[in-house]
Design a protein around this motif. Structure first.
Motif, PDB file in Angstrom:
ATOM      1  N   SER B 227       0.818  -1.222   0.000  1.00 57.51           N
ATOM      2  CA  SER B 227       0.000   0.000   0.000  1.00 57.51           C
ATOM      3  C   SER B 227       0.852   1.273   0.000  1.00 57.51           C
ATOM      4  O   SER B 227       0.339   2.371  -0.193  1.00 57.51           O
ATOM      5  CB  SER B 227      -0.913   0.015   1.222  1.00 57.51           C
ATOM      6  OG  SER B 227      -0.134   0.161   2.408  1.00 57.51           O
ATOM      7  N   GLY B 228       2.129   1.153   0.218  1.00 59.50           N
ATOM      8  CA  GLY B 228       3.042   2.294   0.263  1.00 59.50           C
ATOM      9  C   GLY B 228       4.394   1.779   0.718  1.00 59.50           C
ATOM     10  O   GLY B 228       4.548   0.558   0.896  1.00 59.50           O
ATOM     11  N   GLU B 229       5.350   2.665   0.881  1.00 61.08           N
ATOM     12  CA  GLU B 229       6.656   2.235   1.374  1.00 61.08           C
ATOM     13  C   GLU B 229       7.504   3.457   1.702  1.00 61.08           C
ATOM     14  O   GLU B 229       7.316   4.540   1.113  1.00 61.08           O
ATOM     15  CB  GLU B 229       7.375   1.366   0.339  1.00 61.08           C
ATOM     16  CG  GLU B 229       7.748   2.106  -0.931  1.00 61.08           C
ATOM     17  CD  GLU B 229       8.483   1.221  -1.931  1.00 61.08           C
ATOM     18  OE1 GLU B 229       8.172   0.031  -2.004  1.00 61.08           O
ATOM     19  OE2 GLU B 229       9.367   1.737  -2.643  1.00 61.08           O
ATOM     20  N   PRO B 230       8.450   3.302   2.621  1.00 57.35           N
ATOM     21  CA  PRO B 230       9.454   4.342   2.821  1.00 57.35           C
ATOM     22  C   PRO B 230      10.542   4.150   1.762  1.00 57.35           C
ATOM     23  O   PRO B 230      10.605   3.090   1.130  1.00 57.35           O
ATOM     24  CB  PRO B 230      10.003   4.027   4.211  1.00 57.35           C
ATOM     25  CG  PRO B 230       9.850   2.540   4.334  1.00 57.35           C
ATOM     26  CD  PRO B 230       8.618   2.169   3.543  1.00 57.35           C
ATOM     27  N   GLY B 231      11.392   5.164   1.589  1.00 54.70           N
ATOM     28  CA  GLY B 231      12.488   4.940   0.651  1.00 54.70           C
ATOM     29  C   GLY B 231      13.248   6.193   0.284  1.00 54.70           C
ATOM     30  O   GLY B 231      12.902   7.311   0.698  1.00 54.70           O
ATOM     31  N   ALA B 257      10.416   6.438  -1.750  1.00 49.03           N
ATOM     32  CA  ALA B 257       9.204   6.519  -0.948  1.00 49.03           C
ATOM     33  C   ALA B 257       7.950   6.525  -1.818  1.00 49.03           C
ATOM     34  O   ALA B 257       7.939   7.103  -2.909  1.00 49.03           O
ATOM     35  CB  ALA B 257       9.240   7.791  -0.093  1.00 49.03           C
ATOM     36  N   VAL B 258       6.906   5.854  -1.324  1.00 47.19           N
ATOM     37  CA  VAL B 258       5.577   5.875  -1.958  1.00 47.19           C
ATOM     38  C   VAL B 258       4.563   6.118  -0.851  1.00 47.19           C
ATOM     39  O   VAL B 258       4.474   5.307   0.072  1.00 47.19           O
ATOM     40  CB  VAL B 258       5.273   4.559  -2.690  1.00 47.19           C
ATOM     41  CG1 VAL B 258       3.826   4.586  -3.241  1.00 47.19           C
ATOM     42  CG2 VAL B 258       6.263   4.311  -3.825  1.00 47.19           C
ATOM     43  N   PHE B 267       7.114   7.533  -9.191  1.00 42.76           N
ATOM     44  CA  PHE B 267       8.243   6.623  -9.449  1.00 42.76           C
ATOM     45  C   PHE B 267       9.439   7.324 -10.092  1.00 42.76           C
ATOM     46  O   PHE B 267      10.169   6.730 -10.879  1.00 42.76           O
ATOM     47  CB  PHE B 267       7.800   5.428 -10.301  1.00 42.76           C
ATOM     48  CG  PHE B 267       6.736   4.609  -9.634  1.00 42.76           C
ATOM     49  CD1 PHE B 267       7.038   3.831  -8.522  1.00 42.76           C
ATOM     50  CD2 PHE B 267       5.420   4.624 -10.089  1.00 42.76           C
ATOM     51  CE1 PHE B 267       6.049   3.081  -7.875  1.00 42.76           C
ATOM     52  CE2 PHE B 267       4.431   3.875  -9.450  1.00 42.76           C
ATOM     53  CZ  PHE B 267       4.750   3.101  -8.349  1.00 42.76           C
ATOM     54  N   VAL B 268       9.625   8.586  -9.719  1.00 40.93           N
ATOM     55  CA  VAL B 268      10.706   9.348 -10.356  1.00 40.93           C
ATOM     56  C   VAL B 268      12.084   8.892  -9.877  1.00 40.93           C
ATOM     57  O   VAL B 268      13.069   9.019 -10.618  1.00 40.93           O
ATOM     58  CB  VAL B 268      10.492  10.864 -10.165  1.00 40.93           C
ATOM     59  CG1 VAL B 268      10.696  11.271  -8.706  1.00 40.93           C
ATOM     60  CG2 VAL B 268      11.411  11.669 -11.092  1.00 40.93           C
TER      61      VAL B 268
END
Lengths: 321, 321, 321, 321
Positions: B227-231, B257-258, B267-268
């Protein structure tokens, strides 16, 4: 050890119980137990030049294959059509010379769909691939471990990453030929002769690869490639077990001569290694560059993809020196 | 370097031409060019204990996945039915307690059929996966390289086996949390702080892995996982390029991150790394054991399966110390 | 006829030999033998209004399905990228507002790839789907007819196009409910009562469809749809055989109540019809429009796709009046 | 009408807008609009003997096919291994001569997995298969209707069951040959001559089938079968539209001669029929038995399987007299 007697005794005992394994009654690792931490460290010490040889072949729909085995891949580019109409999407604008996509960064992607059998191309067989009757390595039975999606034991996901010493036995060179003939049996004398000529000795936990030269037909004549193959006889199989080799493999589609030594026992060499001894086999290796460079001792590395309960994994192991 | 300016300048220049690559106009290797033979040798020197960490997750039908991505595997056991009736076959004889098979060695086998997308599970993206508009790394255009079966350039088969130094940056530990939050951006300060705390420095040709702790949700809560993510943020992306990192990856399903820093640029981060810089990314890595063991420097090995023209390969790289 | 005795006797004889079939020892057509040319002609005479009812549901990835059953379809649009660069191809020309393609006629195409199981959606089961032990209709054994690609006998390709009289028994209406409950058994009294209320009688060679109302859950609540179902009991199964019905089917995912009358005999109703009697069954029919229109007698037509050795074919039969 | 002028005018107007369709601006049914209820009733009146001809071929992995098109089916028999160990399962008991299964009724099942393209074998093309540039029938654009899983308009699920009058034009017989030659163009004179010889006239809403004799190569010489084909020229295409034919098809893999009349316009015949006129085409029909029996007028029935958004459906239509 007398080769003939060894082979004979194997045949006479073929209905006997072969389990539990010497690695324990519930073991699933087989001969990979031979790869100790010390073995890993020693293998890394073999890297002095920083040269890497790729032992895997590229898989595609037209590689040599058997009845019932196949591989299909289809490009999926629909995101290039769908992304420009997403919220924040940029249309493929006529005139600007620029293609659209999703967001101000106009991102797009291409993917693919694959369908096929894992028993194709350069691959590692799990100990859940071959059986004697309905039994696998360590006596596991198909009726115990079969699930709709694969097997609940011995699947390829039980195989850890491999780093160990690798040895190449160039049988073709030892025999003075470009490639051995289909049905030609590699004997213990061949193997020991080749190793002696190369100046390397096999130690427990090694990965031993056989170069027969047969692999050149992979590209040159795919139909002939799968029509037969040279390979290890039962005596070499016994030798591998006695020398506690961790894995083996060759530049052929199976392991062992086809047609084999005993026409009444099809595929008995890989069957014996896998089922009775838990010794892992790699197929369709590309050993040509290694043989041409006369690299006979190296750090062998194999980090394969793990799919649950599978009988194989497509691989591309490397030899590093 | 000022992070904000760097990110800003990237955005302002996003319609500019980014090719040819610094590795040459027809190059397909991207940042893997940074892995020199000396780098391979040095990486092998890091192996002192012989301990191997498996960074790959096992793939099956129920792993976290996105709309349109799937994986199905079906056990094929028909050889157990067909083999006994082959010439030389032994029937499944009632009474003997023994199952039949082909030949006196009663050989049988189990195989499987797989169908699905390669963009699933722990995998390495090829430089043919993401685009800016219709252009890939080094300016290759989709219309030039698309074939029915994949792409004729930049396919995953162009990626050689990887042996190099690996570094883990444990961002979660540095931030004092079990796991970062979805949308939480890893900054250059985080990255440099974590590396400083670990006492390791990143060098050209390294594989740099980020541990965010997000991966624990892979098994615990698959729906939340995707559903999302750090990054990494864009500034970290620039940092990776400046430090000439060969590959990167994290314990998340994408890289970055998302939701991301800029909602107008989905998604850059991976797009920029792949397309503008040829920097390879691995997704869904399992970095938990490595982080728990506080292993921050290691020999990184990746020998992936090569399928022609594919945008990804399922992988299970290893960290060896 | 006493229903209980009939069911009982069936159970008592369940280990007895049920073959050869009354249609001959090597017959593969089963109850389709009941459809005579006269039957076809009479069925065509039922067409007076020219109205056609579609009894099939559209298949896609998200339809109700069981563990291990799936359907995936992927759009393939790569021809739009490849065609313009073929000899004689017209590029997607910026400025003209027109897309390119192959030739001066700028032809392009879209295709798709499908993967999945045929035992899904509205389908007809072949007599090679269910067994008692290892035996099919007419005593065929799995070990005799299994091939890697399917079965060499009884495959769905042995089923000819069907044109015959169709009858709908609206059990839900007869019972005065919108839909029957899961596990609710349709009795002979229900069936005969419904037919009497409709004023139609079943004749040899007819296709008899049961409307239970359960099918409304197909879209409304897919999970509940597959969690159970109402359906024919064993006495109705016997009745169908005695009345020489050619095919049957219902608006449920199997045929027969689930849970069934006898918890120790799962799926005994379709098993008995298929294996002992060669009576064909259709699953997941959409009978709602027919029931709503109170159409109880019609020309039934089914021209299914034939894939070699398959155990099913996705279908969409029609009722024409 | 002058054939040459007609063909010429078609070519001159090929960049003109051809939509909206004469059936309405948002219509998706195309020429199937010509099949009225009265037409259905009249078709049923043609059934006098109760004889059914199957016009579909059985699909398997080795049928004639093109690059990129394939079909694979794999038998799945794992239930025979898994069922006996379910609760209430009966083991395959040695000695009794009986196989086990699930429950006291020892139920087992066989299923299969299929993978492939729908554009193979005897099939009906949807109006979402062919385009002029990026536009379909009624001007629908690919960028509007493409989804990952298929198209949101014009998919094969929009095609209802077909019951109408069918006519066979035996062109081979009219030309006095067993089969026409590849690239041989069927002219309006051929078509009208054949129909006159048969004593049948084409009416609006009919399905018109062409028998060229080419289909005999399907089994005899699969490679030659797909290397070319005889078929309708553009003038016949115009004729079909003028006569308001509802569907057409032939015993060939496409529709129209290959190589075609105009080498610069590949596949212009089916493209024109589908895209400009919404006229449906069936491919790889088996018209041999019908031609041999000299059956020229019949009830045509087609109830195809509906998969969402697909460009084709595998079919086996029937001719009934």
């Amino acid at each position: 050890m007398n080769e003939d007697n060894s082979a004979l005794s194997t045949q006479h005992s073929e209905l006997d119980q072969w389990w539990p394994s010497r690695y324990g009654a519930r073991d699933q690792l087989g001969t990979l137990n031979e790869i100790t931490p010390a073995k890993v460290v020693a293998a890394a010490r073999l890297v002095r030049a920083g040269t890497t040889y790729d032992l895997g072949r590229t898989l595609h729909a037209d590689v040599p294959r058997f009845e019932g085995r196949y591989w299909q891949q289809t490009l999926v580019s629909s995101a290039h059509i769908i992304n420009p109409r997403k919220p924040g999407g940029v249309p493929h604008s006529a005139g600007s010379g620029q293609a659209g996509g999703w967001g101000r960064n106009r991102v797009n992607w291409v993917t693919e769909l694959v369908t096929g059998t894992l028993q194709i191309g350069t691959h590692l067989d799990g100990l859940n691939h071959l059986q004697i009757g309905d039994r696998f390595y360590n006596g596991y039975r198909l009726e115990e471990i079969a699930e709709e999606w694969g097997t609940s034991k011995l699947g390829i996901e039980t195989v850890p990453p491999i780093v160990t010493r690798g040895v190449l036995a160039d049988i073709a060179r030892y025999r003075g030929v470009d490639r051995l003939q289909p049905g030609q049996v590699v004997t213990v004398a061949d193997l020991e002769g080749a190793l002696r000529a190369e100046g390397v000795a096999v130690e427990p936990g090694d990965v031993l690869l056989l170069h027969t030269g047969w692999g050149v037909l992979w590209d040159e004549d795919p139909t002939r490639y799968t029509s037969g193959e040279p390979g290890a006889g039962m005596a070499v199989a016994e030798w591998l077990v006695e020398h506690r080799v961790a894995m083996t493999g060759a530049d052929t589609w199976s392991f062992g001569a086809v047609p084999g030594e005993d026409p009444e026992r099809p595929f008995v060499v890989p069957q014996t290694l896998n089922v009775r001894h838990g010794l892992f086999i790699m197929e369709n290796l590309d050993t040509a560059a290694l043989a041409a460079a006369r690299v006979y001792e190296f750090m062998f590395v194999l980090t394969h993809h793990k799919t649950r309960g599978s009988t194989a994994s497509g691989i591309a192991p490397a030899a590093v020196v």
